[in-house]
Design an enzyme around this catalytic site. Structure first.
Site, short mmCIF file in Angstrom:
data_model
loop_
_atom_site.label_atom_id
_atom_site.label_comp_id
_atom_site.label_asym_id
_atom_site.label_seq_id
_atom_site.Cartn_x
_atom_site.Cartn_y
_atom_site.Cartn_z
N LYS A 1 -22.47 26.33 -51.73
CA LYS A 1 -21.88 27.36 -52.59
C LYS A 1 -20.51 27.79 -52.10
O LYS A 1 -19.63 28.10 -52.90
CB LYS A 1 -22.80 28.58 -52.68
CG LYS A 1 -23.98 28.38 -53.60
CD LYS A 1 -24.56 29.73 -54.00
CE LYS A 1 -25.81 29.58 -54.86
NZ LYS A 1 -26.48 30.87 -55.07
N LYS B 1 -28.77 17.59 -62.45
CA LYS B 1 -29.75 18.61 -62.80
C LYS B 1 -29.35 19.37 -64.06
O LYS B 1 -28.15 19.63 -64.25
CB LYS B 1 -29.86 19.63 -61.65
CG LYS B 1 -31.21 19.62 -60.94
CD LYS B 1 -31.21 20.55 -59.76
CE LYS B 1 -31.96 21.83 -60.06
NZ LYS B 1 -32.22 22.65 -58.87
N LYS C 1 -27.18 25.78 -65.96
CA LYS C 1 -26.53 26.75 -66.85
C LYS C 1 -25.02 26.68 -66.73
O LYS C 1 -24.31 27.19 -67.59
CB LYS C 1 -27.03 28.15 -66.53
CG LYS C 1 -26.83 28.59 -65.10
CD LYS C 1 -27.62 29.84 -64.82
CE LYS C 1 -27.82 30.01 -63.33
NZ LYS C 1 -28.93 30.91 -63.02
#
Ligand code: TRP
Length: 332
Positions: A111, A194, A197
């Protein structure tokens, strides 16, 4: 008694991956366990969130969980920031966890990326807050996806070090609960990525807010290869899109991949996709309709969260008091 705790971040919309990977399992667990489900708004702000969008997402995720069948009377459903014990216990855990442990967390590395110096301190201690979420209720079982296993191991280490440092048997050892065949739902545009969103293309995912037409359109447009459907899963690794669509069908129909293959052996994708549309719409449309109804009345969602938080606090407060006493905080 076994107590289940899990958390979901209120960032962006819920999609089929969240549903098959987490939400549906949570709904199934409510039959046998005392469960706490937490919309983790404090975790969400470890990266920038627009305040209005955060409020909307918190309500949307809550509505999605309830619409999918999570009973807010049976379970404790609440948002993290309403129970201040999460932050208080997280501080204590900041002082238990070691920098070396946090430095090994792969999710932080992913991240933070190259912008490590510019990442928030909150993102770094994210796993300590997660440990606090769970241990504030002395939860024993935590249903999560593969990607959260490392964080759970850290939570176990924190519980163990706390117990050892203070010479107590206070926190239980947490067990991850990886349910059934872990359903990894991939993008409808690229079977190697994957479902997410944050994908730029809305055609890559089925959102829980999509109506029947949108679901059908997205499945019909989903990427495939030029073959027909195989008789067995052998060889599906080389056909990621076929693998993903059959996996989704199997998950929706509660069938193994073997059975899904057997059912469609030799069929064309167009025939298979129509069956998949039928299944997906049958399962998801009622959820979408109920979500829409709930979201039209935000006050009802807020009241679910408020009463969930009250019930969560009732469990958390005595546990936190004991922790504070163990640590040596004076509360005359
Ligand atoms: N980190 C989890 C995720 O991103 C969410 C989460 C926060 C969580 N606290 C938790 C999951 C406690 C399980 C238990 O998916």
């Amino acid at each position: 008694m076994n107590r289940i705790f899990s958390g979901v971040q209120p960032t962006g919309n819920l999609h089929l991956g969240n549903y098959l990977g987490a939400i549906r399992n949570w709904v199934r667990l409510q039959r046998d366990y005392e469960c706490l489900y937490c919309v983790v708004d404090m975790h969400a702000i470890t990266v920038w969130q627009d305040p209005a969008a955060l409020r909307a997402s918190t309500r949307e995720v809550t509505a999605g969980l309830v619409a999918a069948g999570l009973d807010p009377a049976k379970n404790i459903l609440f948002n993290q920031s309403q129970v201040s014990g999460h932050a208080e216990l997280a501080w204590i855990f900041n002082c238990v966890a070691r920098l070396g442990w946090l430095n090994r967390m792969t999710q932080f590395k992913e991240k933070a990326g190259k912008q490590r110096e510019n990442a928030s301190a909150g993102l770094y201690v994210y796993p300590n807050l997660m440990a606090a979420d769970i241990l504030l209720y002395k939860a024993t079982h935590v249903p999560v996806g593969e990607d959260q296993k490392q964080h759970l191991e850290l939570a176990r280490d924190i519980a163990q070090k706390f117990n050892g440092d203070f010479g107590v048997e206070f926190f239980p050892l947490i067990e991850p609960l990886i349910l059934g065949a872990a359903t990894r739902v991939m993008s409808l545009r690229d079977g190697t990525k994957k479902m997410s969103k944050s994908d730029a293309s809305d055609y890559s995912r089925i959102n829980l807010t999509d109506d029947a037409d949108a679901i059908a359109l997205k499945i019909r447009k989903a990427k495939t290869d030029s073959g027909v459907l195989p008789e067995t899963p052998a060889g599906l690794e080389a056909r990621p899109e076929a693998d993903n669509l059959l996996g989704i069908y199997g998950a929706l129909a509660d069938k193994s991949l073997e059975d899904a293959c057997r059912e469609f052996a030799g069929a064309s994708f167009s025939v298979f996709k129509e069956k998949l549309v039928e299944r997906a719409v049958a399962e998801l449309q009622p959820i979408q309709t109920e979500m829409k109804r709930l979201l039209a009345d935000p006050a009802s969602i807020d009241s679910i969260l408020r009463s969930g938080a009250e019930r969560a606090r009732a469990i958390a407060e005595p546990i936190l008091k004991e922790v504070q006493a163990i640590v040596g905080f004076l509360r005359p």
